[in-house]
Design an enzyme around this catalytic site. Sequence first.
Site, PDB file in Angstrom:
ATOM      1  N   GLY A 110     -19.869 -10.382 -16.562  1.00 52.18           N
ATOM      2  CA  GLY A 110     -20.112  -9.869 -17.907  1.00 52.18           C
ATOM      3  C   GLY A 110     -19.990  -8.358 -18.004  1.00 52.18           C
ATOM      4  O   GLY A 110     -19.717  -7.825 -19.084  1.00 52.18           O
ATOM      5  N   GLU A 113     -16.359  -7.761 -18.398  1.00 51.20           N
ATOM      6  CA  GLU A 113     -16.014  -8.229 -19.754  1.00 51.20           C
ATOM      7  C   GLU A 113     -16.485  -7.238 -20.817  1.00 51.20           C
ATOM      8  O   GLU A 113     -15.784  -6.992 -21.802  1.00 51.20           O
ATOM      9  CB  GLU A 113     -16.641  -9.611 -19.986  1.00 51.20           C
ATOM     10  CG  GLU A 113     -15.999 -10.687 -19.130  1.00 51.20           C
ATOM     11  CD  GLU A 113     -16.776 -12.002 -19.160  1.00 51.20           C
ATOM     12  OE1 GLU A 113     -17.941 -12.028 -18.697  1.00 51.20           O
ATOM     13  OE2 GLU A 113     -16.233 -12.993 -19.659  1.00 51.20           O
ATOM     14  N   GLU A 133     -17.086 -15.181 -11.315  1.00 57.23           N
ATOM     15  CA  GLU A 133     -17.757 -16.395 -11.813  1.00 57.23           C
ATOM     16  C   GLU A 133     -17.407 -17.658 -11.027  1.00 57.23           C
ATOM     17  O   GLU A 133     -18.247 -18.537 -10.854  1.00 57.23           O
ATOM     18  CB  GLU A 133     -17.428 -16.609 -13.304  1.00 57.23           C
ATOM     19  CG  GLU A 133     -18.141 -15.652 -14.246  1.00 57.23           C
ATOM     20  CD  GLU A 133     -17.436 -14.324 -14.446  1.00 57.23           C
ATOM     21  OE1 GLU A 133     -16.462 -14.040 -13.702  1.00 57.23           O
ATOM     22  OE2 GLU A 133     -17.835 -13.580 -15.354  1.00 57.23           O
TER      23      GLU A 133
HETATM   24  N1  COA Z   1     -27.998 -11.546 -12.228  1.00 60.89           N
HETATM   25  C1  COA Z   1     -29.298 -11.449 -11.868  1.00 60.89           C
HETATM   26  N2  COA Z   1     -29.728 -10.573 -10.925  1.00 60.89           N
HETATM   27  C2  COA Z   1     -28.813  -9.790 -10.354  1.00 60.89           C
HETATM   28  C3  COA Z   1     -27.450  -9.849 -10.683  1.00 60.89           C
HETATM   29  C4  COA Z   1     -27.051 -10.783 -11.665  1.00 60.89           C
HETATM   30  N3  COA Z   1     -25.783 -10.890 -12.063  1.00 60.89           N
HETATM   31  N4  COA Z   1     -26.775  -8.945  -9.926  1.00 60.89           N
HETATM   32  C5  COA Z   1     -27.709  -8.340  -9.152  1.00 60.89           C
HETATM   33  N5  COA Z   1     -28.930  -8.848  -9.410  1.00 60.89           N
HETATM   34  C6  COA Z   1     -30.212  -8.456  -8.805  1.00 60.89           C
HETATM   35  C7  COA Z   1     -30.380  -9.063  -7.416  1.00 60.89           C
HETATM   36  O1  COA Z   1     -30.848 -10.399  -7.495  1.00 60.89           O
HETATM   37  C8  COA Z   1     -31.394  -8.111  -6.817  1.00 60.89           C
HETATM   38  O2  COA Z   1     -32.660  -8.413  -7.358  1.00 60.89           O
HETATM   39  P1  COA Z   1     -33.971  -8.458  -6.392  1.00 60.89           P
HETATM   40  O3  COA Z   1     -34.068  -7.064  -5.824  1.00 60.89           O
HETATM   41  O4  COA Z   1     -35.102  -8.808  -7.310  1.00 60.89           O
HETATM   42  O5  COA Z   1     -33.669  -9.473  -5.332  1.00 60.89           O
HETATM   43  C9  COA Z   1     -30.983  -6.767  -7.408  1.00 60.89           C
HETATM   44  O6  COA Z   1     -30.227  -7.054  -8.583  1.00 60.89           O
HETATM   45  C10 COA Z   1     -30.097  -5.952  -6.478  1.00 60.89           C
HETATM   46  O7  COA Z   1     -28.974  -6.739  -6.116  1.00 60.89           O
HETATM   47  P2  COA Z   1     -28.540  -7.013  -4.582  1.00 60.89           P
HETATM   48  O8  COA Z   1     -27.731  -8.257  -4.557  1.00 60.89           O
HETATM   49  O9  COA Z   1     -29.739  -6.971  -3.688  1.00 60.89           O
HETATM   50  O10 COA Z   1     -27.640  -5.722  -4.296  1.00 60.89           O
HETATM   51  P3  COA Z   1     -26.426  -5.606  -3.260  1.00 60.89           P
HETATM   52  O11 COA Z   1     -26.058  -4.171  -3.203  1.00 60.89           O
HETATM   53  O12 COA Z   1     -26.743  -6.302  -1.990  1.00 60.89           O
HETATM   54  O13 COA Z   1     -25.201  -6.426  -3.948  1.00 60.89           O
HETATM   55  C11 COA Z   1     -23.768  -7.075  -5.774  1.00 60.89           C
HETATM   56  C12 COA Z   1     -24.645  -5.964  -5.138  1.00 60.89           C
HETATM   57  C13 COA Z   1     -23.328  -6.577  -7.144  1.00 60.89           C
HETATM   58  C14 COA Z   1     -22.533  -7.304  -4.874  1.00 60.89           C
HETATM   59  C15 COA Z   1     -24.594  -8.365  -5.883  1.00 60.89           C
HETATM   60  O14 COA Z   1     -25.831  -8.068  -6.526  1.00 60.89           O
HETATM   61  C16 COA Z   1     -23.911  -9.451  -6.675  1.00 60.89           C
HETATM   62  O15 COA Z   1     -23.002 -10.094  -6.174  1.00 60.89           O
HETATM   63  N6  COA Z   1     -24.356  -9.697  -7.934  1.00 60.89           N
HETATM   64  C17 COA Z   1     -23.889 -10.790  -8.746  1.00 60.89           C
HETATM   65  C18 COA Z   1     -22.519 -10.482  -9.312  1.00 60.89           C
HETATM   66  C19 COA Z   1     -22.029 -11.671 -10.111  1.00 60.89           C
HETATM   67  O16 COA Z   1     -21.769 -12.733  -9.617  1.00 60.89           O
HETATM   68  N7  COA Z   1     -21.882 -11.450 -11.433  1.00 60.89           N
HETATM   69  C20 COA Z   1     -21.423 -12.459 -12.337  1.00 60.89           C
HETATM   70  C21 COA Z   1     -22.535 -13.194 -12.929  1.00 60.89           C
HETATM   71  S1  COA Z   1     -21.961 -14.462 -14.063  1.00 60.89           S
END
Ligand code: COA
Length: 259
Positions: A110, A113, A133
């Site tokens: 998102g 997007e 996704e």
């Molecule tokens: N939704 C909900 N929570 C999210 C999030 C999302 N899309 N992206 C990150 N967070 C949260 C994590 O759960 C974590 O929360 P916590 O500390 O309470 O556990 C916090 O944000 C930090 O993220 P973290 O994953 O620990 O950081 P990182 O540096 O290791 O990784 C990313 C960063 C962006 C690579 C990883 O967070 C990620 O892959 N996020 C999801 C991306 C995604 O799939 N987006 C599409 C969603 S439809």
Amino acid sequence: MSYQNLLFDVADRIATITVNRPDKLNALNDATIAELGRAIDEAAARDDVGGVLLTGAGRAFVAGADISELQSQSPLEGRRRARDGQAVFSRFERSGKPVVAAINGFALGGGCELAMACHVRVASEKAKLGQPEVKLGIVPGYGGTQRLPRLVGRGAALRLLLTGEMIDATEAHRLGLVDQVVAPDALLDTARALLQAMLANAPLALAGCIEAVHRGLDASLDEGCTIESDAFGLLSATADMQEGMRAFLDKRAPTFHGR
Ligand code: COA
């Protein structure tokens, strides 16, 4: 207007909207999506705002929709959530005031997007973009399958959508997903300078360009040229057109009033 998950600040005719859930990498829960809708409406309604800068707090622009909300949705709730988010993002795209995304970090799902619904994208060298996704078993729901191929073409869009890979700012620039890449420290100043260059121009002409490009992209070339000629003709009724041309002939800078 007050916001829980956004910062909204106006200076020098630019409204800066900052998505502000840094501990969750600015993930878009439903409440934040609704606030984004209110914020773009506020920017549209305020006379002291000519354009919008959209960015994120901390190390992310927006790391996607909030997965903790998505995981329990029913099919009907999922469709409703996607339609609601699409409607909000469309309000950014259709804003008659220019909207520049300053992509400071992760712009995933998102977040990518949302950036694509803005008119211009400036990215920090640290930005990472993607549509992951498929890794979650879903497709993008906020316009990604539609805006990505319009920006980067079918092949590059399908590569990103089907691999779910994250790309860096340089690759995003090469593909045309972002328009400019700058050092992290220069990001906000670059985006503001870009907006100031736009805001020096006639407001109704800016709105006319945005509408013609937006509507024209979904039309045939002929229909698009008709949209353009309508706007071209209509703007002849404005005081700003008189002012712009008079100023040119007088060899001075124009002063526009948006009428
Ligand atoms: N939704 C909900 N929570 C999210 C999030 C999302 N899309 N992206 C990150 N967070 C949260 C994590 O759960 C974590 O929360 P916590 O500390 O309470 O556990 C916090 O944000 C930090 O993220 P973290 O994953 O620990 O950081 P990182 O540096 O290791 O990784 C990313 C960063 C962006 C690579 C990883 O967070 C990620 O892959 N996020 C999801 C991306 C995604 O799939 N987006 C599409 C969603 S439809």
